[in-house]
Structure formats: structure tokens, C-alpha cells
Design an enzyme around this catalytic site. Structure first.
Site, PDB file in Angstrom:
ATOM      1  N   ASP A  69      63.062  61.713  82.013  1.00 43.91           N
ATOM      2  CA  ASP A  69      64.204  61.499  81.113  1.00 43.91           C
ATOM      3  C   ASP A  69      65.246  62.599  81.303  1.00 43.91           C
ATOM      4  OD1 ASP A  69      65.683  60.294  79.140  1.00 43.91           O
ATOM      5  OD2 ASP A  69      64.471  61.057  77.485  1.00 43.91           O
ATOM      6  N   ASN A 126      68.415  62.117  82.978  1.00 43.04           N
ATOM      7  CA  ASN A 126      69.352  61.964  84.100  1.00 43.04           C
ATOM      8  C   ASN A 126      70.793  61.803  83.608  1.00 43.04           C
ATOM      9  OD1 ASN A 126      67.093  61.880  85.681  1.00 43.04           O
ATOM     10  ND2 ASN A 126      67.197  59.685  86.120  1.00 43.04           N
ATOM     11  N   THR A 185      61.233  48.093  80.004  1.00 46.02           N
ATOM     12  CA  THR A 185      61.663  46.759  79.551  1.00 46.02           C
ATOM     13  C   THR A 185      62.868  46.883  78.606  1.00 46.02           C
ATOM     14  OG1 THR A 185      59.895  46.937  77.895  1.00 46.02           O
ATOM     15  CG2 THR A 185      59.449  45.559  79.805  1.00 46.02           C
ATOM     16  N   ASN A 229      65.306  49.160  79.130  1.00 44.57           N
ATOM     17  CA  ASN A 229      66.464  49.678  79.879  1.00 44.57           C
ATOM     18  C   ASN A 229      67.486  48.598  80.251  1.00 44.57           C
ATOM     19  OD1 ASN A 229      64.631  52.303  81.627  1.00 44.57           O
ATOM     20  ND2 ASN A 229      65.846  52.403  79.766  1.00 44.57           N
ATOM     21  N   ARG A 249      71.076  48.719  78.749  1.00 41.94           N
ATOM     22  CA  ARG A 249      72.141  49.615  79.233  1.00 41.94           C
ATOM     23  C   ARG A 249      73.292  48.793  79.809  1.00 41.94           C
ATOM     24  NH1 ARG A 249      69.343  55.188  81.169  1.00 41.94           N
ATOM     25  NH2 ARG A 249      68.011  55.347  79.343  1.00 41.94           N
ATOM     26  N   ARG A 263      58.830  61.657  72.444  1.00 43.20           N
ATOM     27  CA  ARG A 263      58.478  60.249  72.212  1.00 43.20           C
ATOM     28  C   ARG A 263      57.747  59.729  73.438  1.00 43.20           C
ATOM     29  NH1 ARG A 263      64.051  59.988  70.738  1.00 43.20           N
ATOM     30  NH2 ARG A 263      64.567  59.309  72.831  1.00 43.20           N
ATOM     31  N   SER A 284      57.848  56.275  74.089  1.00 47.46           N
ATOM     32  CA  SER A 284      58.716  55.163  74.518  1.00 47.46           C
ATOM     33  C   SER A 284      57.973  54.039  75.236  1.00 47.46           C
ATOM     34  CB  SER A 284      59.859  55.692  75.391  1.00 47.46           C
ATOM     35  OG  SER A 284      60.649  56.578  74.655  1.00 47.46           O
ATOM     36  N   GLU A 314      46.511  64.253  77.348  1.00 49.35           N
ATOM     37  CA  GLU A 314      47.256  65.386  76.817  1.00 49.35           C
ATOM     38  C   GLU A 314      48.743  65.093  77.035  1.00 49.35           C
ATOM     39  OE1 GLU A 314      46.107  68.149  75.455  1.00 49.35           O
ATOM     40  OE2 GLU A 314      43.971  67.902  75.848  1.00 49.35           O
TER      41      GLU A 314
HETATM   42  C1  FPP Z   1      65.996  58.277  82.083  1.00 50.62           C
HETATM   43  O1  FPP Z   1      67.128  59.111  81.984  1.00 50.62           O
HETATM   44  C2  FPP Z   1      65.846  57.809  83.426  1.00 50.62           C
HETATM   45  C3  FPP Z   1      65.833  56.503  83.824  1.00 50.62           C
HETATM   46  C4  FPP Z   1      65.990  55.346  82.925  1.00 50.62           C
HETATM   47  C5  FPP Z   1      65.704  56.161  85.223  1.00 50.62           C
HETATM   48  C6  FPP Z   1      64.671  56.914  85.992  1.00 50.62           C
HETATM   49  C7  FPP Z   1      65.028  56.770  87.371  1.00 50.62           C
HETATM   50  C8  FPP Z   1      65.029  57.727  88.286  1.00 50.62           C
HETATM   51  C9  FPP Z   1      64.549  59.103  88.094  1.00 50.62           C
HETATM   52  C10 FPP Z   1      65.581  57.356  89.576  1.00 50.62           C
HETATM   53  C11 FPP Z   1      64.674  57.340  90.695  1.00 50.62           C
HETATM   54  C12 FPP Z   1      63.385  56.684  90.543  1.00 50.62           C
HETATM   55  C13 FPP Z   1      62.792  56.129  91.598  1.00 50.62           C
HETATM   56  C14 FPP Z   1      61.434  55.577  91.509  1.00 50.62           C
HETATM   57  C15 FPP Z   1      63.484  56.058  92.875  1.00 50.62           C
HETATM   58  P1  FPP Z   1      68.255  58.670  80.988  1.00 50.62           P
HETATM   59  O2  FPP Z   1      69.234  57.854  81.746  1.00 50.62           O
HETATM   60  O3  FPP Z   1      67.664  58.000  79.799  1.00 50.62           O
HETATM   61  O4  FPP Z   1      68.882  60.036  80.586  1.00 50.62           O
HETATM   62  P2  FPP Z   1      69.558  60.389  79.190  1.00 50.62           P
HETATM   63  O5  FPP Z   1      68.474  60.295  78.151  1.00 50.62           O
HETATM   64  O6  FPP Z   1      70.041  61.781  79.394  1.00 50.62           O
HETATM   65  O7  FPP Z   1      70.656  59.409  78.970  1.00 50.62           O
END
Ligand code: FPP
Length: 241
Positions: free
Chosen positions: A19, A21, A65, A67, A70, A193, A195, A206
């Protein structure tokens, strides 16, 4: 990097909720997808670190499921990222002896992505090193619902007697049926969380909730978390001998 853990006290199976990104990108004045691309680079680093720290199973939450709620731009960008990641990493994963599996419901995924997922699973099926499981369109409740539907069908067809349904039965119908339960679940970005991730499987895991945003997560931090687990006292509801 911290001392490798090869003495059997470390977690055999680590699951990660990647989480943060979006926030990582926003902090830099960049679009959210920039953060997802940076996050994908961290996946490679953590997968490569697994043999050094004695982690045999790594399960990562790539797309839930939930996501799909967005924006269309972000969902399409993530799907495109998954396609590119799989196409680009297939050979390296095989060369590193990584066996890849996908969990989640494939019905909403596009045909091209499903094809790439099938190919990657097939190409790595003989690999005996790290077991990487990627959760894509995955939700714990959805998984239990789908499993229950199949179990109910088997009862309906007379293959199982309801009297024989016990705690060993449902896991056989889960997407994770060939995997051990996670020992350690990590969530980045400061949110405490779970999620809807591996709900049944994590009953005795753990948990580590860390503040690092996923694109800043390093192999060193991974090793530190794995090392910390080795010093815990897991009793599974019992008392220490
Ligand atoms: C959550 O961060 C992240 C995701 C929903 C996507 C996870 C995907 C990757 C790490 C990309 C690469 C994965 C693979 C398998 C190639 P967020 O967008 O919810 O961040 P935020 O909470 O800061 O908005």
C-alpha cells in the site's frame, strides 16, 4: 542486510499488502500510476531477496476486488502495468527458479492478461525455488464465497456428505489450496487494516503494519521484518511449553 534466517525459525510464508503507491506519487506531484510503476520495481527486489532470508512463499496483493472502484484511468493503467510486468519478467522469474501462481477471480480480467497469467504459471511450473503468488482481482470474502459455492455443488452432487465437512474441507476449495498459511502478513503505508486479504488463511498469522510507503520498501526492511518474526513467540492459542 540483516543476517539470513535459515534455521527454520523465520516465516516460511510472507504475505504483503503493498500500500501507499498513490501517496508516494502524490507526494512527488506525479500521477498515481507513477507510484504503481515504482511499486512494481520493489516487487522484483523483494522476490529476489526471498532465498537470502529463507522465505519460501511470498504472496502479494496486486489488485483487490474493491480496486475496480478506482478511476477508469487508474484501473486501465494498472491492468496495462500487470500485462507489461508479466511479459517483461517471465524469463527472469524462470531463470531465478521462481514458481508463479495467481489467486483471485479471473472472470473480470481481460483475455490478453489471462493468457499472460496462464503462460507464466505454465512456464514456471517446474521451478522449485521461491513460490510467488500474485493476488489479482482477489478478495478474501469473494474467495470464500466461490469456494463455498463449489463445496455446495459437490454436496449437491453427492460427492461430499455434509457431516464430513470440517476445518480441513473449505481450504481445499480456496484459491490457495496448494499453499501453506501465511506466517507473517505485512502492510505498508501506515494503515492498520487487512482489507479482505487472505481472511481464512491468516487466522494465526503475525501482522506487521509499517509506515513505509510501498515504493520506498527495500530488501533491507524486508530482511528486518523477517528477522523480527524469528524472535516472536507463537502459541496458536495454546500455552508455551
Ligand atoms: C496500493 O497503493 C497498491 C495497489 C492497489 C496496487 C499494487 C500494485 C503494485 C505494487 C504494482 C505492481 C504489482 C505487480 C504484481 C507487478 P494505493 O494506490 O492504494 O496507494 P494509496 O493508498 O497511497 O492511494
Amino acid at each position: 542486510m540483516a543476517e539470513p534466517l535459515r534455521d527454520g525459525t523465520g516465516p516460511r510464508h510472507v504475505a504483503i499488502i503493498m500500500d501507499g503507491n498513490g501517496r508516494w506519487a502524490t507526494n512527488r506531484g506525479r500521477p498515481r500510476l507513477f507510484g504503481h510503476h515504482a511499486g512494481a520495481k520493489r516487487v522484483r527486489e523483494v522476490v529476489e531477496a526471498c532465498p537470502d532470508v529463507g522465505v519460501k512463499y511470498l504472496t502479494i496483493f496486486a489488485f483487490s476486488t474493491e480496486n475496480w472502484k478506482r478511476t477508469q484511468v487508474e484501473v486501465a493503467g494498472l491492468m496495462s502495468l500487470f500485462r507489461r510486468y508479466i511479459a517483461k519478467e517471465t524469463r527472469a522469474l524462470r531463470d531465478r527458479n521462481v514458481r508463479v501462481r495467481f489467486i483471485g477471480d479471473r472472470v473480470r480480467l481481460d483475455a490478453k492478461l489471462i493468457q499472460l497469467m496462464d503462460d507464466l504459471e505454465r512456464i514456471t511450473e517446474d521451478c522449485t525455488g521461491t513460490n510467488l503468488t500474485i493476488a489479482l482481482n482477489y478478495g478474501g470474502r469473494d474467495e470464500v464465497t466461490r469456494a463455498t459455492r463449489r463445496l455446495a455443488q459437490d454436496v449437491h452432487e453427492g460427492k461430499i456428505d455434509p457431516k464430513d465437512v470440517d476445518e480441513e474441507t473449505l481450504p481445499k476449495y480456496l484459491d490457495t489450496h496448494v499453499l501453506p498459511d501465511p506466517d507473517l502478513v505485512v502492510r505498508t503505508s501506515g494503515e492498520a487494516r487487512i482489507s479482505n486479504f487472505l481472511l481464512w488463511q491468516s487466522a494465526y498469522a503475525e501482522y506487521e503494519f509499517i509506515d513505509t510507503l510501498w515504493p520506498d520498501f527495500t530488501a533491507e526492511e524486508f530482511a528486518r521484518l523477517v528477522g523480527g518474526y524469528g524472535r516472536r513467540d507463537r502459541r496458536f492459542g495454546g500455552v508455551k511449553a
